[in-house]
Write a protein that holds these residues in place. Structure first.
Motif, short mmCIF file in Angstrom:
data_model
loop_
_atom_site.label_atom_id
_atom_site.label_comp_id
_atom_site.label_asym_id
_atom_site.label_seq_id
_atom_site.Cartn_x
_atom_site.Cartn_y
_atom_site.Cartn_z
N SER A 232 -2.03 -10.24 3.30
CA SER A 232 -3.17 -10.25 2.37
C SER A 232 -4.41 -10.86 2.99
CB SER A 232 -2.80 -11.02 1.09
OG SER A 232 -1.78 -10.36 0.38
N ARG A 233 -4.23 -11.91 3.80
CA ARG A 233 -5.39 -12.60 4.38
C ARG A 233 -5.93 -11.86 5.61
NH1 ARG A 233 -2.10 -17.13 2.83
NH2 ARG A 233 -3.13 -18.36 1.20
N THR A 234 -5.04 -11.27 6.39
CA THR A 234 -5.44 -10.53 7.59
C THR A 234 -4.81 -9.14 7.53
OG1 THR A 234 -3.58 -11.49 8.83
CG2 THR A 234 -5.72 -12.60 9.00
N PRO A 235 -5.47 -8.20 6.85
CA PRO A 235 -4.87 -6.88 6.62
C PRO A 235 -4.49 -6.13 7.89
CG PRO A 235 -6.75 -7.22 5.18
CD PRO A 235 -6.75 -8.37 6.14
N ALA A 236 -5.07 -6.50 9.02
CA ALA A 236 -4.70 -5.83 10.27
C ALA A 236 -3.27 -6.19 10.70
CB ALA A 236 -5.68 -6.20 11.38
N THR A 237 -2.71 -7.26 10.13
CA THR A 237 -1.33 -7.64 10.42
C THR A 237 -0.40 -6.85 9.53
OG1 THR A 237 -1.99 -9.89 11.03
CG2 THR A 237 0.32 -9.55 10.50
N GLU A 238 0.34 -5.92 10.11
CA GLU A 238 1.23 -5.04 9.37
C GLU A 238 2.68 -5.54 9.49
OE1 GLU A 238 0.59 -1.19 11.03
OE2 GLU A 238 -1.52 -1.12 10.41
N HIS A 239 3.37 -5.58 8.34
CA HIS A 239 4.74 -6.10 8.32
C HIS A 239 5.79 -4.99 8.35
CE1 HIS A 239 3.17 -10.09 7.78
NE2 HIS A 239 2.56 -9.74 6.67
N LEU A 240 5.53 -3.89 7.67
CA LEU A 240 6.45 -2.75 7.73
C LEU A 240 5.72 -1.48 7.35
CD1 LEU A 240 7.42 -1.55 4.75
CD2 LEU A 240 8.89 -3.54 4.75
N VAL A 241 6.28 -0.37 7.82
CA VAL A 241 5.89 0.96 7.39
C VAL A 241 7.16 1.70 7.00
CG1 VAL A 241 4.78 3.13 8.03
CG2 VAL A 241 3.90 0.99 8.94
N LEU A 242 7.09 2.43 5.89
CA LEU A 242 8.29 3.05 5.33
C LEU A 242 7.96 4.47 4.88
CD1 LEU A 242 10.65 1.44 2.69
CD2 LEU A 242 9.54 3.60 2.16
N THR A 243 8.88 5.40 5.15
CA THR A 243 8.77 6.75 4.60
C THR A 243 9.95 7.02 3.68
OG1 THR A 243 9.94 7.80 6.44
CG2 THR A 243 7.55 7.58 6.64
N LEU A 244 9.73 7.81 2.66
CA LEU A 244 10.78 8.18 1.72
C LEU A 244 10.65 9.67 1.42
CD1 LEU A 244 13.06 7.28 -0.31
CD2 LEU A 244 11.24 7.05 -2.01
N SER A 245 11.74 10.39 1.57
CA SER A 245 11.70 11.82 1.29
C SER A 245 12.98 12.26 0.59
CB SER A 245 11.52 12.61 2.59
OG SER A 245 12.58 12.34 3.48
N VAL B 53 0.86 -1.19 0.00
CA VAL B 53 0.00 0.00 0.00
C VAL B 53 0.89 1.24 0.00
CG1 VAL B 53 -2.09 -0.98 0.98
CG2 VAL B 53 -0.25 -0.28 2.51
N ILE B 54 0.52 2.23 -0.79
CA ILE B 54 1.36 3.41 -0.99
C ILE B 54 0.51 4.68 -0.94
CG2 ILE B 54 2.89 4.63 -2.59
CD1 ILE B 54 3.77 2.01 -3.75
N ASP B 55 1.07 5.70 -0.31
CA ASP B 55 0.45 7.03 -0.28
C ASP B 55 1.53 8.03 -0.66
OD1 ASP B 55 -1.08 9.25 0.11
OD2 ASP B 55 -1.12 9.13 2.30
N LYS B 56 1.37 8.69 -1.83
CA LYS B 56 2.34 9.67 -2.31
C LYS B 56 1.78 11.07 -2.15
CE LYS B 56 4.59 6.68 -5.76
NZ LYS B 56 5.01 6.54 -7.17
N ASP B 57 2.64 11.99 -1.70
CA ASP B 57 2.28 13.39 -1.58
C ASP B 57 2.81 14.13 -2.80
OD1 ASP B 57 2.00 16.09 -0.95
OD2 ASP B 57 2.26 15.74 1.20
N ASP B 58 1.90 14.55 -3.70
CA ASP B 58 2.33 15.19 -4.94
C ASP B 58 2.96 16.56 -4.70
OD1 ASP B 58 1.42 13.05 -6.44
OD2 ASP B 58 -0.60 13.88 -6.66
N ARG B 59 2.76 17.14 -3.55
CA ARG B 59 3.31 18.47 -3.28
C ARG B 59 4.82 18.42 -3.11
NH1 ARG B 59 -0.35 19.70 1.82
NH2 ARG B 59 0.31 17.52 2.10
N ASP B 60 5.33 17.43 -2.39
CA ASP B 60 6.77 17.38 -2.14
C ASP B 60 7.41 16.06 -2.57
OD1 ASP B 60 5.85 15.62 -0.23
OD2 ASP B 60 6.44 16.83 1.49
N GLY B 61 6.61 15.15 -3.12
CA GLY B 61 7.15 13.87 -3.60
C GLY B 61 7.42 12.85 -2.52
N SER B 62 7.09 13.16 -1.27
CA SER B 62 7.32 12.20 -0.19
C SER B 62 6.35 11.03 -0.30
CB SER B 62 7.19 12.87 1.17
OG SER B 62 5.87 13.37 1.35
#
Length: 289
Positions: free
Chosen positions: A276-289, A259-268
């Protein structure tokens, strides 16, 4: 701070084998319990094997390129981290350390044929609610110019301090439809392990992972990190900073959603991997700037 210079990359298989042996008394002059050794390791004159680079790019989903992917210098520096942490004067046991967080800054594009100088230092040993954490800082220079640096944070589980700070907390994982769905094969740990050199038993097979307390082999966190960056696109090869928080391990075989969320204002970018089977189970979160 003393500096030990190496002329070749340490062999991870040897380090893992030694780490699995019963601990022996530390050498004369070793750090006191609870203190980090006053020592850095430096690898000089290193150039990347292009065949190894292309294999890594293929396994992680990067385009074939002579420019090192965002995460690749970590692969070169990781054996130095392991050698430093496997020494008898290191205050935490190597086997059982959990990689919980990573920050990487690429200062400029780095080509495979540039001569690298890589320095690794352990810093900031501190309490954590679930035990003790330490940072392994890796710095990469070319002809005296800093081109890349990274901070890997490892947790030794044990008696923690409920009042200890957890440091910077991750943003919420993006919601909504998946940008991609990946089916990860049972042998992914071996495939990536042989490409990266990281042959930790928890990744290599179900029997070896069970011996370490896991129901099945788990994917390398650094593979999930790299695969996520590769999916974001070529922008990740240029200058920028990424910060990843590793959450629940990915059991192999397994299915994950990107899953991805891009900010078009600054490209972050904020990206995440969830089960996939249990979406509440999160494996990683990543930020890129």
């Amino acid at each position: 701070m003393s500096l030990e210079t190496l002329t070749s990359v340490p062999t991870l298989g040897v380090i893992y084998a030694k780490a699995a042996l019963p601990s022996l008394p530390g050498p004369s002059g070793s750090a006191a319990p609870g203190e980090l050794p006053d020592r850095s390791l430096r690898l000089t004159g290193h150039t990347v094997d292009r065949h190894d680079l292309l294999q890594y790019e293929r396994i992680c989903g990067f385009n074939n390129s002579d420019v090192l992917p965002h995460t690749y210098p970590h692969v070169v520096g990781f054996p130095l981290q392991m050698q430093l942490m496997s020494h008898k004067d290191f205050p935490l046991p190597l086997m059982g350390l959990v990689h919980v967080e990573n920050v990487i800054t690429v200062h400029r594009e780095v080509r495979f044929d540039e001569e690298l100088e890589i320095t690794v230092t352990a810093q900031n040993l501190r309490a954590h609610p679930k035990g003790t954490v330490v940072d392994l800082v890796t710095e990469v220079d070319v002809a005296g110019e800093r081109v890349w640096d990274g901070r890997s944070t490892y947790l030794a589980r044990g008696r923690g301090d409920a009042e200890a700070t957890r440091g910077e907390q991750p943003p919420s994982i993006p919601t909504g439809a998946a940008a991609a769905k990946w089916s990860l094969p049972a042998d992914l740990g071996r495939t990536y392990g042989f490409a990266s050199g990281d042959i930790n038993p928890i990744h290599m097979s179900a029997p070896t992972a069970k011996a370490m307390g896991f129901p099945r082999a788990i994917a390398h966190g650094m593979w999930t990190y790299a695969r996520t960056l590769a999916a974001i696109g070529p922008v990740t090869s240029g200058p920028g900073t990424s910060h990843v928080w590793f959450k629940k391990p990915v059991l192999l075989p397994g299915k994950v959603d990107l899953v991805i969320d891009k900010d078009d204002r600054d490209g972050s970018v904020v990206a995440g991997l969830r089960n996939s089977r249990t979406p509440a189970t999160e494996h990683l979160v990543l930020t890129l700037s």
